[in-house]
Design an enzyme around this catalytic site. Structure first.
Site, PDB file in Angstrom:
ATOM      1  N   ARG A  93       0.830  -1.192   0.000  1.00  0.00           N
ATOM      2  CA  ARG A  93       0.000   0.000   0.000  1.00  0.00           C
ATOM      3  C   ARG A  93       0.871   1.250   0.000  1.00  0.00           C
ATOM      4  O   ARG A  93       1.739   1.408   0.863  1.00  0.00           O
ATOM      5  CB  ARG A  93      -0.922   0.028   1.219  1.00  0.00           C
ATOM      6  N   ASP A 114      -1.268   2.943  -4.738  1.00  0.00           N
ATOM      7  CA  ASP A 114      -2.364   3.542  -3.991  1.00  0.00           C
ATOM      8  C   ASP A 114      -3.651   3.147  -4.702  1.00  0.00           C
ATOM      9  O   ASP A 114      -3.969   3.677  -5.771  1.00  0.00           O
ATOM     10  CB  ASP A 114      -2.212   5.065  -3.940  1.00  0.00           C
ATOM     11  N   LEU A 115      -4.385   2.208  -4.132  1.00  0.00           N
ATOM     12  CA  LEU A 115      -5.556   1.667  -4.809  1.00  0.00           C
ATOM     13  C   LEU A 115      -6.727   2.645  -4.848  1.00  0.00           C
ATOM     14  O   LEU A 115      -7.756   2.350  -5.463  1.00  0.00           O
ATOM     15  CB  LEU A 115      -5.979   0.351  -4.154  1.00  0.00           C
ATOM     16  N   LYS A 116      -6.580   3.791  -4.201  1.00  0.00           N
ATOM     17  CA  LYS A 116      -7.600   4.842  -4.311  1.00  0.00           C
ATOM     18  C   LYS A 116      -7.222   5.888  -5.357  1.00  0.00           C
ATOM     19  O   LYS A 116      -7.956   6.852  -5.563  1.00  0.00           O
ATOM     20  CB  LYS A 116      -7.807   5.495  -2.946  1.00  0.00           C
ATOM     21  N   ARG A 139     -15.500  -2.191  -3.178  1.00  0.00           N
ATOM     22  CA  ARG A 139     -15.519  -0.729  -3.055  1.00  0.00           C
ATOM     23  C   ARG A 139     -14.277  -0.105  -3.675  1.00  0.00           C
ATOM     24  O   ARG A 139     -14.328   1.022  -4.175  1.00  0.00           O
ATOM     25  CB  ARG A 139     -15.647  -0.323  -1.580  1.00  0.00           C
ATOM     26  N   GLY A 182     -11.795 -10.236  13.882  1.00  0.00           N
ATOM     27  CA  GLY A 182     -11.458 -11.439  14.632  1.00  0.00           C
ATOM     28  C   GLY A 182      -9.986 -11.755  14.469  1.00  0.00           C
ATOM     29  O   GLY A 182      -9.275 -11.118  13.684  1.00  0.00           O
ATOM     30  N   HIS A 183      -9.522 -12.719  15.218  1.00  0.00           N
ATOM     31  CA  HIS A 183      -8.164 -13.231  15.093  1.00  0.00           C
ATOM     32  C   HIS A 183      -8.191 -14.737  15.301  1.00  0.00           C
ATOM     33  O   HIS A 183      -9.230 -15.318  15.640  1.00  0.00           O
ATOM     34  CB  HIS A 183      -7.217 -12.549  16.081  1.00  0.00           C
ATOM     35  N   TYR A 194     -11.554 -17.403  15.864  1.00  0.00           N
ATOM     36  CA  TYR A 194     -12.013 -18.368  14.866  1.00  0.00           C
ATOM     37  C   TYR A 194     -11.955 -19.787  15.441  1.00  0.00           C
ATOM     38  O   TYR A 194     -12.870 -20.585  15.233  1.00  0.00           O
ATOM     39  CB  TYR A 194     -11.165 -18.278  13.596  1.00  0.00           C
ATOM     40  N   ASP A 241      -4.907 -19.178  11.557  1.00  0.00           N
ATOM     41  CA  ASP A 241      -4.176 -18.295  10.654  1.00  0.00           C
ATOM     42  C   ASP A 241      -3.432 -19.060   9.573  1.00  0.00           C
ATOM     43  O   ASP A 241      -3.522 -18.733   8.379  1.00  0.00           O
ATOM     44  CB  ASP A 241      -3.158 -17.465  11.436  1.00  0.00           C
TER      45      ASP A 241
END
Length: 374
Positions: A38, A63-65, A94, A128-129, A133, A159
């Site tokens: 990112r 930058d995906l925006k 989105r 969650g982590h 889960y 994980d």
């Protein structure tokens, strides 16, 4: 690169450990993996820090925006086989990189989604982590000693095993199916599903009447005295897994324990445990390692992650490798005709050369390289 996945092109949107581990497994097996970091400062905290888990990647920052960067990603994905993302449900859509947008331009793209709760369900949008889960999957409650609270098994189950590893398996299955259909598909890898799946054996034991008791009182949960760990004279431990009668007999022989209670005389398990514990206290961990080195007693020294590479078996199999000065587990499994190469550190192969081999437009490569270096 070399390995059975040579020629497979994977784009990974940088995220947390589960998706990163799945991408690492694919890279270990020879896939070209391009990680999109990112460029936005506020997003940098979600990426895996430089180190062991990001080996084998080439990286660029986008930058995906930003419309220009977003279009660059879409053009890269037109040449890719796989996209891996670990956003909460709806975030990729989105951003404009959901399955409809990406597979509309590349129908053969395998779109792999790594989440905790999956793409639908009452908890799909919740945080969650690993431990949460495990809790809902029924995988945490059985782990621990009798009369004590459940203990999380690091973050190995949800994980990594039920998450990243299952994601990699889903990718491979979708790639195999694509050979006949010509079409990609969405892989919905959820850690809660994977954790449940890893409990299949325990469910089978329960159905067969072989897991009847509460936590810590069954065969493989430390309830059996011949399937547990024992403290040695130096405060370190030996692990015992002598389930079969012949292996248990050899364990007793090597320990020098005579007239012990019968192995499966459940009522006398406490007495058997006491006998084994007293025997192990007579020598150090490494002395017991020598005693059991050439036996089928199913007893092994409990090694730390930082000393496991020193064990003769691991050393002979080269089970650990050095990558950029960091010792770490070697790729697995192993292949005789197409062995995986030694893992490379991040950016050992620059992104420009990788994208050039993908036949991505040279002007686009130059533009991304310039933006990523800002």
């Amino acid at each position: 690169m070399s390995g059975p996945l040579t020629g497979v092109r994977v784009v990974e949107i940088a995220g947390l450990a589960p998706a990163a581990f799945g991408a690492m497994v694919l890279a270990d097996l020879g896939a070209d993996v391009l990680r999109i970091d990112r460029a936005s400062a506020r997003d940098r905290g979600v990426a895996v820090p430089p180190g062991v888990l990001d080996r084998g990647r080439s990286t660029i920052a986008l930058d995906l925006k930003d419309e220009t960067d977003l279009e660059a990603l879409h053009q890269i994905l037109e040449s890719a086989d796989v996209l891996i993302e670990g956003f909460r449900p709806g975030v990729a859509e989105r951003l404009g990189i959901g399955p409809d947008e990406t597979r509309g331009r590349n129908p053969g793209l395998v779109y792999a989604r790594m989440t905790g709760w999956g793409q639908h369900g009452p908890l799909a949008a919740r945080a969650g982590h690993d431990i949460t889960y495990l809790a809902l999957a029924g995988a945490l409650e059985p782990i621990g000693h009798a009369g004590e609270r459940p203990v999380p098994p690091l973050n190995l189950v949800a994980d990594l095993g039920g998450g990243g590893m299952l994601l990699a398996l889903g990718v491979l299955a979708a790639l195999h199916e694509r050979q006949s259909s010509g079409q990609g598909q969405v892989v919905d890898a959820a850690m809660v599903d994977g954790s449940s799946l890893l409990m299949t054996f325990v469910h089978g034991m329960r159905d067969a009447g072989l897991w009847p008791n509460p936590r810590g009182e069954n065969l493989f949960d430390s309830g059996a005295p011949f399937y547990d760990t024992y403290e040695c004279a130096d405060g370190r431990f030996v692990a015992v897994g002598a389930v079969e009668t012949e292996f248990f007999a050899e364990l007793l022989d090597r320990l020098g324990v005579a007239d012990a209670p019968e192995q499966y005389e459940f009522a006398r398990w406490p007495q058997l445990r006491e006998r084994l514990a007293a025997a192990f206290k007579q020598r150090t961990r490494d002395e017991w390692a020598e005693v059991f080195a050439d036996s089928d007693a199913c007893a092994a020294p409990v090694l730390s992650p930082w000393e496991a590479h020193e064990h003769p078996h691991n050393a002979q199999r080269q089970a650990f490798v050095d990558v950029a000065g960091a010792r770490q587990p070697a790729p697995a499994p192993r292949f005789d005709r197409t062995p995986a190469a030694a893992p490379l550190p991040r950016n050992a192969r620059d992104a420009a050369s990788m994208l050039d081999s993908w036949a991505v437009d040279t002007a686009l490569i130059a533009r991304m390289t310039t933006r990523s270096s800002r």
